[in-house]
Design a protein around this motif. Structure first.
Motif, mmCIF file in Angstrom:
data_model
loop_
_atom_site.group_PDB
_atom_site.id
_atom_site.type_symbol
_atom_site.label_atom_id
_atom_site.label_comp_id
_atom_site.label_asym_id
_atom_site.label_seq_id
_atom_site.Cartn_x
_atom_site.Cartn_y
_atom_site.Cartn_z
ATOM 1 N N THR A 63 3.978 13.297 3.049
ATOM 2 C CA THR A 63 3.946 13.067 4.362
ATOM 3 C C THR A 63 3.160 13.905 5.264
ATOM 4 N N GLU A 107 10.248 5.097 9.415
ATOM 5 C CA GLU A 107 10.101 4.891 10.794
ATOM 6 C C GLU A 107 10.166 3.280 11.129
ATOM 7 N N GLU A 108 9.725 2.335 10.401
ATOM 8 C CA GLU A 108 9.758 0.849 10.653
ATOM 9 C C GLU A 108 11.253 0.243 10.581
ATOM 10 N N LEU A 145 5.648 1.641 -0.032
ATOM 11 C CA LEU A 145 4.665 1.295 1.039
ATOM 12 C C LEU A 145 3.613 0.318 0.322
ATOM 13 N N TYR A 184 9.681 14.941 8.514
ATOM 14 C CA TYR A 184 10.217 13.799 8.026
ATOM 15 C C TYR A 184 11.589 14.080 7.346
ATOM 16 N N GLY A 235 10.007 5.955 -1.255
ATOM 17 C CA GLY A 235 8.802 5.666 -2.176
ATOM 18 C C GLY A 235 9.135 5.386 -3.333
ATOM 19 N N LYS A 267 -3.541 5.402 3.941
ATOM 20 C CA LYS A 267 -2.992 3.971 3.626
ATOM 21 C C LYS A 267 -3.596 3.338 2.597
ATOM 22 N N LYS A 297 8.060 -1.212 3.925
ATOM 23 C CA LYS A 297 8.110 -0.369 5.170
ATOM 24 C C LYS A 297 8.059 1.106 5.010
ATOM 25 N N THR A 298 7.642 1.748 6.191
ATOM 26 C CA THR A 298 7.837 3.093 6.238
ATOM 27 C C THR A 298 9.359 3.143 6.824
#
Ligand SMILES: [Zn+2]
Length: 292
Positions: free
Chosen positions: A167, A146-147, A124, A173, A102, A56, A143-144
């Motif tokens: 990833t 997953e979010e 991100l 993924y 991305g 991150k 957001k990712t």
């Protein structure tokens, strides 16, 4: 620093084998990262595995800074994005929904919107997401995947340009991406080939001169997995996809370098010639299709 030590901290993330060889060791700040290779399935991966908090931090701050100015994205990626949009356009019905994961500042999203697709992006880096949304008037969520709460089957296509290798588990993924796709949905995936001619050349130069940073196509630890065409295919198959088209290209090296470095890099400049880059280029570009 280069080492031939044969012990690693993890088994192969793809096949679980414990027969792992360390091919190269790279220093990144105070930390040492190994390029590990599985003897059974051939997968290359970063060892130890970087933790999510470390990653991150890598993508925050000035990451993408050069893109967040008028014309910056077009100069860096315009030609590449046009080729991707040209490749994808005939495969999709007009008005199809497309997600660029991305997406950086969203240059490809903008291009696809201009061609009549309902394109949107995920990014991100919050500064890049905000800058691209404002500059191009497009939708980019900071957001990712997953979010997000996309419904299954929402998209006709997803683009993952130089993303999947970052990833934590590309197979898982990509399996998640598959659930977002409609039946027979497409993914455009790109990443470099760790076994390309250029990559092997830089590996040799790095070993001969004992300057590990010279292996310029090796991107551990940011690349958690480094692929060959064979290991990429295995990953796609395991995630429920089949390759429908494949090609190569050569990403131009725009770094300002010393005369010595320019001489060392000359062979990769030769590979950038269009005829050679389509045969030998380091960048691998796949169109893959969901089986069901
Ligand atoms: Zn393996």
């Amino acid at each position: 620093m280069i080492s031939n030590k044969s012990t690693t901290t993890q088994n192969c993330p793809m096949c679980g084998s414990s027969e792992i060889v360390v091919e190269f060791v790279k220093q990144d700040g105070p930390r040492l990262w190994s390029l590990a290779r599985c003897s059974r399935c051939g997968l290359h991966f970063t060892d130890p595995r970087p933790d999510p908090e470390y990653l991150k931090g890598c993508y925050s701050g000035d990451y993408h800074e050069d893109l967040r100015m008028a014309g910056g994205t077009e100069t860096a990626f315009g030609a590449k994005y046009r080729r991707y949009a040209d490749w994808l356009t005939p495969q999709l019905a007009p008005g199809s929904r497309v997600l660029d994961i991305g997406c950086a500042t969203g240059g490809l999203v903008k291009m696809l919107c201009d061609r009549g697709f309902l394109a949107e992006g995920l990014e991100l880096n919050k500064d890049s997401a905000a800058w691209g949304s404002n500059h191009y008037g497009i939708t980019i969520q900071n957001k990712t995947l997953e979010e997000c709460d996309f419904a299954p089957g929402s998209f006709a296509a997803v683009t993952l340009t130089d993303v999947l290798e970052h990833t934590l588990n590309p197979r898982d993924y990509l399996t998640n991406v598959g659930t977002l796709l409609a039946s027979k949905g497409l993914v455009l995936v790109t990443f470099p080939d760790i076994h390309s001619l250029e990559s092997r050349y830089y590996q040799l130069m790095a070993k001969l001169t004992r300057r590990p940073w010279l292996w310029r196509t090796l991107h551990i630890p940011l690349h958690i997995w480094e692929f060959t065409k064979s290991t990429a295919n295995a990953c796609f198959e395991a995630a429920g996809f089949e390759i429908i088209a494949f090609r190569r290209s050569q990403v131009p090296d725009n770094e300002k370098t010393s005369p010595f470095l320019r001489m060392i890099c000359l062979p990769s400049a030769v590979i950038a010639w269009p005829v050679l880059s389509s045969l030998l280029g380091t960048q691998m570009e796949f169109l893959i299709r969901k089986r069901q």
